[in-house]
Design an enzyme around this catalytic site. Structure first.
Site, PDB file in Angstrom:
ATOM      1  NE  ARG A  50      -3.383  -2.343   2.952  1.00  8.42           N
ATOM      2  CZ  ARG A  50      -4.140  -2.495   3.945  1.00  8.42           C
ATOM      3  NH1 ARG A  50      -3.870  -1.669   5.061  1.00  8.42           N
ATOM      4  NH2 ARG A  50      -4.847  -3.683   4.100  1.00  8.42           N
ATOM      5  CG  ASP A  52       1.804   6.180   3.078  1.00  6.36           C
ATOM      6  OD1 ASP A  52       1.014   5.394   3.450  1.00  6.36           O
ATOM      7  OD2 ASP A  52       3.064   6.299   3.570  1.00  6.36           O
ATOM      8  NE  ARG A 197       6.683  10.149   3.214  1.00  6.04           N
ATOM      9  CZ  ARG A 197       5.424  10.512   3.601  1.00  6.04           C
ATOM     10  NH1 ARG A 197       4.278   9.894   3.207  1.00  6.04           N
ATOM     11  NH2 ARG A 197       5.186  11.809   3.688  1.00  6.04           N
TER      12      ARG A 197
END
Length: 266
Positions: A50, A52, A197
Site C-alpha cells: 500500500r 501512501d 521516508r
C-alpha cells in the site's frame, strides 16, 4: 475462476494513496473501476503493498480473480482505455496456482529521489523530495550500514502503522548522487508505514552534519520514533518493483524512458 496478475505504474500526486477509501480518490478504486468495465463484473484487487498519498509506483504488482475470459492484451490495452492518464497497466499474465501479490512477495524495492539545493525544483516538484540544505553523501552511506539486516524498526514506524510487529529485514540500502539528485535505494522483505521516508529523513540529518554517522544506530536501538528525523516528503518516493520466486514466471518489463532516475539501474 482465473487469477490475473498485473504490473501497474502510477503517478500518485493526485491520489490519496493506493488503498480504496470512502470519500477519497485512490489508485485502487480507479483500477478496479477500469477492470470491471473490461471484465463486465465487479473486481477486487490485491496489491503487493500500500503506497501512501502522493507516492508513485514504477511497478506495483496486483492480482484479481475473474470469471471473464479475456486475452492478456485486453487486461492491458482494454483496461488502459478506462484509466486516467496518471495510471497505467504495463503487463498482464494469468497466474500459476498459489500466487498472491502480497503474500508471495520475497522483497520490495523502493527508491527515494531528493534534491538538495537552496531553491525548490519547480518542474519536478511532485516527483522529488527537496531540502534547502546541502547533504554530504559519504556520511549518509556510513550511517546506512546500521540499518542493514533484521531489526526492530519502531524508531522509523508511523504512529498509525497497523503492522502486527515492527521487525523487518533490510537487505540493501544504497545512496548515491546522480545528475544532481540524491538517490536512496532500499530493498527489504517488507516495510512499515512511513518506514522509508522516516529512514531518509533521519539520514538527511547526518548528511547535513547535525549528527555523526553512528547516531543512526543509536536511533534504531532506541525503538522510539521521537528520536528519529522528520518524515521525508511523499513526492520523492517510488515503489520500483516487487521480487517474487522464479517459479511464478512473472515478466520483467523494460525500463521506462521518461524518468530514468526513478526507474534506473540500482
Amino acid at each position: 475462476m482465473t487469477r490475473v496478475v498485473l504490473g501497474v505504474e502510477y503517478d500518485g500526486s493526485a491520489y490519496s494513496g493506493w488503498q480504496r477509501q470512502h470519500h477519497a480518490d485512490t489508485v485502487q478504486a480507479r483500477l478496479e473501476q477500469a477492470l470491471a468495465a473490461v471484465a463486465c463484473h465487479p473486481v477486487t484487487t490485491v496489491a503487493a503493498g500500500r503506497t501512501d498519498a502522493g507516492v508513485h509506483a514504477c511497478e506495483q504488482v496486483v492480482h484479481f480473480d475473474t470469471h471473464a475470459t479475456r486475452p492478456d492484451r485486453a487486461w492491458v490495452r482494454g483496461v488502459n482505455t478506462h484509466l486516467p492518464g496518471g495510471i497505467g497497466v504495463r503487463w498482464a499474465v494469468q497466474s500459476v496456482s498459489g500466487f498472491d501479490a502480497r503474500r508471495s512477495a520475497a522483497s520490495r524495492r523502493y527508491r527515494y529521489l531528493l534534491v538538495d539545493r537552496p531553491t525548490q525544483p519547480v518542474l519536478l516538484r511532485n516527483r522529488v523530495g527537496w531540502t534547502w540544505r546541502s547533504l554530504a553523501v559519504e556520511p549518509m552511506q556510513q550511517a546506512a550500514v546500521a540499518l542493514l539486516g533484521e531489526h526492530d524498526f519502531s524508531s522509523f514506524r508511523a504512529a498509525g502503522c497497523q503492522a502486527h510487529h515492527p521487525h523487518r529485514r533490510v537487505d540493501a540500502l544504497g545512496i548515491h548522487r546522480r545528475h544532481g539528485v540524491l538517490v536512496f535505494d532500499i530493498r527489504a522483505n517488507a516495510f512499515l508505514h512511513h518506514m522509508v521516508r522516516n529512514m531518509v529523513g533521519t539520514l538527511m540529518r547526518v548528511g547535513a552534519g547535525d549528527h555523526p554517522p553512528d547516531w543512526v544506530g543509536q536511533v534504531l536501538a532506541a525503538r522510539d520514533r521521537r528520536r528519529a528525523g522528520v518524515t521525508a516528503p511523499a513526492a520523492g518516493l517510488y515503489l520500483v518493483g516487487v521480487d517474487y520466486p522464479a517459479r511464478f514466471g512473472l515478466p520483467v518489463p523494460p525500463k521506462g524512458p521518461v524518468f530514468a532516475l526513478a526507474e534506473g539501474d540500482e
